[in-house]
Enzyme design. Structure first.
Site, mmCIF file in Angstrom:
data_model
loop_
_atom_site.group_PDB
_atom_site.id
_atom_site.type_symbol
_atom_site.label_atom_id
_atom_site.label_comp_id
_atom_site.label_asym_id
_atom_site.label_seq_id
_atom_site.Cartn_x
_atom_site.Cartn_y
_atom_site.Cartn_z
ATOM 1 N N ASP A 27 4.486 -11.871 -9.293
ATOM 2 C CA ASP A 27 5.336 -10.925 -9.722
ATOM 3 C C ASP A 27 5.015 -10.151 -9.972
ATOM 4 O OD1 ASP A 27 8.085 -11.076 -7.999
ATOM 5 O OD2 ASP A 27 8.231 -10.582 -10.667
ATOM 6 N N ILE A 28 5.314 -9.076 -10.553
ATOM 7 C CA ILE A 28 5.760 -8.335 -11.484
ATOM 8 C C ILE A 28 7.628 -7.744 -12.562
ATOM 9 C CG2 ILE A 28 5.226 -5.357 -12.378
ATOM 10 C CD1 ILE A 28 4.045 -4.536 -9.484
ATOM 11 N N ASN A 72 11.004 1.197 -12.422
ATOM 12 C CA ASN A 72 11.739 2.082 -11.770
ATOM 13 C C ASN A 72 12.338 2.752 -12.723
ATOM 14 O OD1 ASN A 72 10.096 1.737 -9.768
ATOM 15 N ND2 ASN A 72 10.938 0.107 -9.181
ATOM 16 N N HIS A 86 11.162 5.688 -9.272
ATOM 17 C CA HIS A 86 10.589 5.433 -8.229
ATOM 18 C C HIS A 86 8.285 5.707 -8.151
ATOM 19 C CE1 HIS A 86 13.278 2.127 -6.976
ATOM 20 N NE2 HIS A 86 13.914 3.340 -6.967
ATOM 21 N N ASP A 139 5.244 2.742 -7.623
ATOM 22 C CA ASP A 139 4.382 2.893 -6.764
ATOM 23 C C ASP A 139 3.675 3.177 -7.279
ATOM 24 O OD1 ASP A 139 6.305 3.201 -4.764
ATOM 25 O OD2 ASP A 139 6.467 4.895 -4.276
ATOM 26 N N GLU A 168 7.759 -6.267 -5.203
ATOM 27 C CA GLU A 168 6.703 -6.346 -6.255
ATOM 28 C C GLU A 168 6.486 -7.425 -5.850
ATOM 29 O OE1 GLU A 168 10.602 -7.072 -8.522
ATOM 30 O OE2 GLU A 168 10.534 -5.964 -7.001
ATOM 31 N N ARG A 171 -7.109 -15.405 -14.994
ATOM 32 C CA ARG A 171 -7.743 -14.511 -14.957
ATOM 33 C C ARG A 171 -7.532 -13.347 -14.539
ATOM 34 N NH1 ARG A 171 -12.116 -17.745 -12.395
ATOM 35 N NH2 ARG A 171 -11.986 -17.013 -10.616
#
Length: 301
Positions: free
Chosen positions: A160-161, A168, A173, A177, A203, A223
């Site tokens: 997950d970011i 955003n 947005h 993207d 995300e 990594r």
């Protein structure tokens, strides 16, 4: 006067996987014999619990193309009938394993392009061009069944970011993207050819790692985390700091009895990583006396 339209010649034989773990694959029959199976020597390799290592083959004999069973355990079926050998005609359906269906067809160059575009739209996320959630859910089920039957390791990474909503809200947005697309490309470069990368939603991304135990999957996750942290994300002349939180789960594990269990466990470990400070990898393993432990790779020290 308009020039006469020259109809393209449909003379290129193909097998298209309509259902199963390799759904969407288009295989051009361009050799005298094409072996279909789950073994490494198969030209068309399909991971399916009911498919033999060398299950069947498609053979060119003069102007005819035949499908032949190679002594498989569960048999080869053409249009619902079990066969030893069968001459193939346009549109014939070949059924092997527990749920794999292949269609035999002839294509011209325009057909090829159209079929590829159709397949891409069905299996790929339109933004990132990696596999979509539906493909992931089908594939992880097949991979789990295969790993369970053959007692092989299987790992799943959920990623997950961190603070993506802030990206955003701050940059818009369209910039978000661009970050998603660049992250998908960056992750693809860190993976093996047999790994399956998918956009799970929003995300969140998932990676199916065939044959990796927990330790090796953790190394892969680290990594990826480090590559993302060190990468320069740039969109519309803006530098966007990006980090990710990654959860890792693996099979075998006493808590994992299904593909759904594996998904839930990896998802939980990902959220544990986020709650523990983000930008890190979280694993869960089984220690002595079957006591659960949580391992955190702290990347911020």
């Amino acid at each position: 006067m308009l020039p006469a339209f020259k109809e393209a010649k449909r003379d290129k034989p193909y097998l298209i996987v309509l259902a199963g773990s390799a759904m969407g694959v288009m295989h051009h029959i361009d050799r005298d014999a094409t072996v279909i199976g789950r073994g490494e020597r198969a030209e068309l390799r399909i991971i399916d619990d009911g498919i033999s290592r060398e299950h069947s083959r498609v053979v060119r004999k003069g102007h005819q193309i035949l499908v032949e069973d190679m002594g498989s355990t569960n048999g080869t079926f053409c249009n619902g009938v079990r066969i030893a050998s069968q001459v193939l005609a346009e549109g014939d359906k070949i059924m092997i394993g527990t749920g794999t269906i292949l269609k035999f067809t002839y294509h011209d160059e325009l057909d090829e392009v159209f079929q590829q575009q159709l397949t891409e739209s069905a299996l790929r996320d339109p933004l990132t061009k990696i596999y979509n959630r539906k493909f992931f859910l089908d594939r992880v089920q097949n991979e789990f069944t295969y790993a369970d039957r053959h007692r092989l390791p299987l790992a799943l990474l959920f990623l997950d970011i961190d603070r993506f909503k802030s990206i955003n809200d701050t940059h818009g947005h369209p910039v978000g993207d661009e970050v998603l697309k660049e992250l998908a490309s960056l992750m693809s470069q860190s993976l093996r050819s047999e790994d399956v990368l998918a956009r799970y939603g929003g995300e969140e991304f998932a990676v199916i790692c065939r044959g990796l135990d927990l330790d090796r999957a953790q190394n892969l996750a680290e990594r990826i985390r480090k590559a993302v942290e060190q990468h320069r994300f740039e969109a519309r002349e803006r530098i966007i700091p990006v980090t990710v939180s990654i959860g890792v789960a693996s099979f075998p594990d006493p808590r994992v009895r299904s593909a759904g269990d594996l998904i839930v466990l990896s998802d939980e470990t990902m959220y544990h990583a986020k709650r523990s400070g983000r930008n890190q990898v979280c694993i869960r393993a089984v220690g002595t006396a079957d006591q659960e432990k949580t391992g955190i790779v702290d990347t911020k020290r």
